[in-house]
Design a protein around this motif. Structure first.
Motif, short mmCIF file in Angstrom:
data_model
loop_
_atom_site.label_atom_id
_atom_site.label_comp_id
_atom_site.label_asym_id
_atom_site.label_seq_id
_atom_site.Cartn_x
_atom_site.Cartn_y
_atom_site.Cartn_z
N ASP A 13 0.84 -1.20 0.00
CA ASP A 13 0.00 0.00 0.00
C ASP A 13 0.87 1.25 0.00
OD1 ASP A 13 -2.61 -1.07 0.00
OD2 ASP A 13 -2.48 -1.51 2.13
N SER A 40 3.95 5.01 -3.32
CA SER A 40 2.69 4.96 -4.06
C SER A 40 2.23 6.37 -4.45
CB SER A 40 1.60 4.30 -3.21
OG SER A 40 0.33 4.47 -3.77
N ASP A 41 1.72 6.48 -5.65
CA ASP A 41 1.16 7.77 -6.11
C ASP A 41 0.00 8.21 -5.22
OD1 ASP A 41 2.94 8.05 -8.19
OD2 ASP A 41 1.64 7.06 -9.66
N LYS A 42 -0.66 7.24 -4.57
CA LYS A 42 -1.82 7.55 -3.73
C LYS A 42 -1.43 7.98 -2.32
CE LYS A 42 -4.65 4.05 -6.08
NZ LYS A 42 -5.41 2.78 -5.88
N ALA A 43 -0.16 7.81 -1.97
CA ALA A 43 0.25 8.01 -0.58
C ALA A 43 0.23 9.48 -0.17
CB ALA A 43 1.65 7.44 -0.37
N SER A 103 -2.53 12.43 6.35
CA SER A 103 -3.94 12.73 6.63
C SER A 103 -4.26 14.21 6.56
CB SER A 103 -4.35 12.16 7.99
OG SER A 103 -3.54 12.69 9.03
N SER A 136 -0.14 8.37 8.26
CA SER A 136 0.09 7.78 6.93
C SER A 136 -0.41 6.35 6.90
CB SER A 136 1.59 7.80 6.59
OG SER A 136 2.32 7.05 7.55
N ASP A 176 -9.57 8.98 7.27
CA ASP A 176 -10.37 9.07 6.05
C ASP A 176 -9.53 9.39 4.82
OD1 ASP A 176 -9.78 11.70 6.62
OD2 ASP A 176 -11.86 12.37 6.74
N LYS A 177 -8.26 9.70 5.00
CA LYS A 177 -7.37 9.94 3.87
C LYS A 177 -6.54 8.70 3.52
CE LYS A 177 -7.87 14.45 2.93
NZ LYS A 177 -8.90 14.84 3.90
N TRP A 178 -6.72 7.62 4.26
CA TRP A 178 -5.97 6.38 3.99
C TRP A 178 -6.42 5.79 2.67
CZ3 TRP A 178 -1.95 3.55 4.40
CH2 TRP A 178 -1.98 2.15 4.25
N TRP A 179 -5.47 5.44 1.83
CA TRP A 179 -5.75 5.01 0.47
C TRP A 179 -5.85 3.48 0.33
CZ3 TRP A 179 -1.50 7.09 2.63
CH2 TRP A 179 -0.32 6.33 2.64
N GLY A 180 -5.55 2.75 1.40
CA GLY A 180 -5.65 1.30 1.34
C GLY A 180 -7.00 0.82 1.84
#
Length: 571
Positions: free
Chosen positions: A86, A105-108, A111, A234, A254-258
């Protein structure tokens, strides 16, 4: 403990009642809703969002942060080094020079919405490499052998290029709890992102002075969490609230991308070791991880609706001498004390009732359940044999010869801890016959103030580790200076140049079989110097409400919280 106390069946949280029907009456056939909160216990209070400094490198911080601060890898099932896909990916791309390429990750994102990228990497490298003076680090092993990572503002890719081979390269990039938010440090130091990156690349400690000060001290929690904007997450959880001396609350990020956290809220309750089984019985908590002892095991096994597990753990109990400011600067007194400590009796009375096969440890840095334990013991020359059984008369002769009869010895440890208190009493009973005057100096703030200030003669505590050979190097490496910022994990300030050289050799030995003779050499010297007295390997002891799912004990320093984002309950 009152074994007959009422066993309560309600889960933590306010929504453990059955679902109402449309008419308001309870439906007997409706399934119980999933719990919104799961609570676990720990005996020490969380103290810092940054557990990477010499003063704050402790399980009380690392455990809670496992799923708050993620990284490229973590200690997964059975303590295995596990890539966190992740967060990003990494691979070794060259052996000469050793090169490992990393991609975040590009999504990382943190918060607070800030991307995880180059400046965070450079903060990690600057604070853990020893190449920017002033940063406090629990150890620089491995990172000190890497070149400055080449990345630019906003960059998500970097490489670690080593000056020499490194045995544990697979776990040397920033793992769980290691990567901290550079944007916070920059703001507190009054630096722009560009200026911060430039200062790290120039290893300009003067320009980074305010950043270094905040990194070292700005994230400490004295009874309350730092402001929310200072502690972004993170991972799947973020720190939400701290009630002094009582609890630490995590809420889903709520900002977690996994994959989202399975349970919205997790609470860590601060509960003394001798009160944890009662707390579980009353369902004040649903998971406990007390230190092993015969009494607490009996209490847990007597509870209804509770699963108890005893398992291997990379944690060992030991006595560490203070080489800086205690009578034990005298090797003769260290030898006398080692002769009178009743290691076998401590194991027989306090550990065998939990782990019947337990024996006093013969070495420090390989666990008995590891396949190479016997090989390392053999390579150490069986140095532990001289201290297998107490030799009170021999100890007394050494104390008298040194003219130190009646010398007061302060044993420090974290209280309350019934098992350690019992161990100290066994030591007092034996070593006072040898001419020492041993005093129990256990204290509730031993790790917080006493140990950092070297306010003890010998310390009784445990190291929680892993299978990595590089993880314990700083414990025995000669410190730059014997103070809180410079001694790493070497609390007692032990020094031996031969050990320093062997630790460096070990850390650059990639061949696993070739490591054992080197570890054996180190162990032999540690016994010859009496740097520490190993006592026993901790059996891991865990218990939890049987309605919980996905609670998986972990033998490594990540503790039982390593997968808390997967915990669920239907109660």
């Amino acid at each position: 403990m009152a074994g007959g106390a009422l066993l309560l069946s309600a889960c933590a949280g306010n929504d453990s009642a059955s679902n109402p029907t449309a008419s308001g009456s309870a439906s007997a056939s409706a399934p119980a809703p999933a719990a919104q909160t799961i609570t676990y216990s720990y005996e020490q209070e969380f103290h810092s969002y940054n557990n990477n400094t010499a003063a704050e490198n402790a399980t009380r911080n690392a455990g809670p942060l496992q799923r708050v601060l993620t990284g490229f890898w973590f200690y997964g099932d059975k303590g295995a080094i596990t890539p966190d896909k992740d967060f990003g990916t990494y691979e070794k791309t060259s052996d000469d020079p050793l090169t490992v390429d990393y991609t975040i990750s590009d999504k990382a994102v943190w918060s607070d919405g800030s991307p995880i990228d180059c400046d965070d990497v450079l903060l990690w490298w600057a604070s853990n490499s020893g190449k920017v003076k002033g940063f406090s680090a629990s150890g620089t092993t491995g990172v000190e052998d890497t070149k400055l990572p080449e990345c630019d503002k906003g960059g998500k890719k970097f490489s670690l290029i080593y000056d020499k081979p490194f045995a544990d390269w697979i776990a040397n990039g920033p793992g769980a709890t290691a990567m901290l938010p550079a944007q916070v440090v920059e703001k507190q130091a009054g630096l722009s992102e560009d200026d911060f990156i430039a200062a790290v690349k120039a290893t300009d400690a003067k320009k980074l002075e305010k950043a270094i000060k905040f990194y070292n001290d700005g994230w400490i929690s004295e009874g309350t969490l730092p402001a929310a904007d200072l502690i972004p997450s993170s991972g799947p959880y973020k720190l939400s609230k701290m009630d002094a001396g009582q609890s630490l609350t995590f809420v889903a990020n709520d900002k977690w991308w996994g994959a989202p956290a399975a349970t919205p809220t997790i609470v860590e309750r601060v509960i003394a070791l001798d009160e944890q089984s009662q707390a579980l019985q009353n369902r004040e908590v649903q998971i406990v991880q007390p230190q092993p002892g015969p009494d607490v095991l009996k209490q847990l096994q007597a509870l209804e609706g509770v699963k108890t597990e005893i398992s291997d753990a990379y944690t060992y109990e030991h006595l560490d001498f203070n080489f800086d400011s205690s009578p034990f600067k005298d090797k003769a007194l260290r030898e006398a004390f080692a002769k009178c400590v009743p290691r076998q009796l401590i194991v027989d009375n306090l550990i065998k009732p939990v782990a019947p096969e337990a024996k006093p440890l013969e070495i420090r840095n390989v666990a008995p359940f590891q396949s190479n334990y016997a090989a390392v013991v053999a390579a150490s020359g069986g140095a532990a044999a001289a201290y297998a059984q107490p030799d009170v008369e021999g100890a007394k002769a050494l104390v008298e010869k040194a003219g130190k009869t009646g010398t007061e010895i302060k044993i420090g440890y974290q209280t309350p801890n019934p098992r350690r208190t019992a161990a100290v009493q066994l030591i007092i009973d034996s070593c006072n016959k040898a001419g020492f005057k041993v005093v129990d100096k256990g204290s509730e703030d031993f790790f917080g103030t006493v140990m950092p200030a070297n306010g003890y003669d010998v310390a009784l505590f445990a190291w929680s580790g892993s299978s990595l050979v590089s993880g314990w190097g700083s414990t025995y490496t000669t410190p730059v200076k014997c103070d809180g910022e410079n001694k790493g994990n070497n609390n007692g300030c032990y020094a031996n140049k031969e050990v320093d050289a062997l630790v460096k050799k070990l850390n650059s030995t990639v061949d696993l079989a070739a490591q054992d003779p080197i570890i054996g050499q180190i162990e032999k010297i540690l016994w010859d110097d009496l740097a520490t007295i190993p006592l026993f390997q901790h059996p891991g002891l865990y218990a939890w409400d049987e309605t919980l799912q996905n609670v998986v004990p972990n033998p490594a320093q990540s503790t039982i919280t390593w997968n808390m984002d997967k915990w669920t309950s239907g109660a």
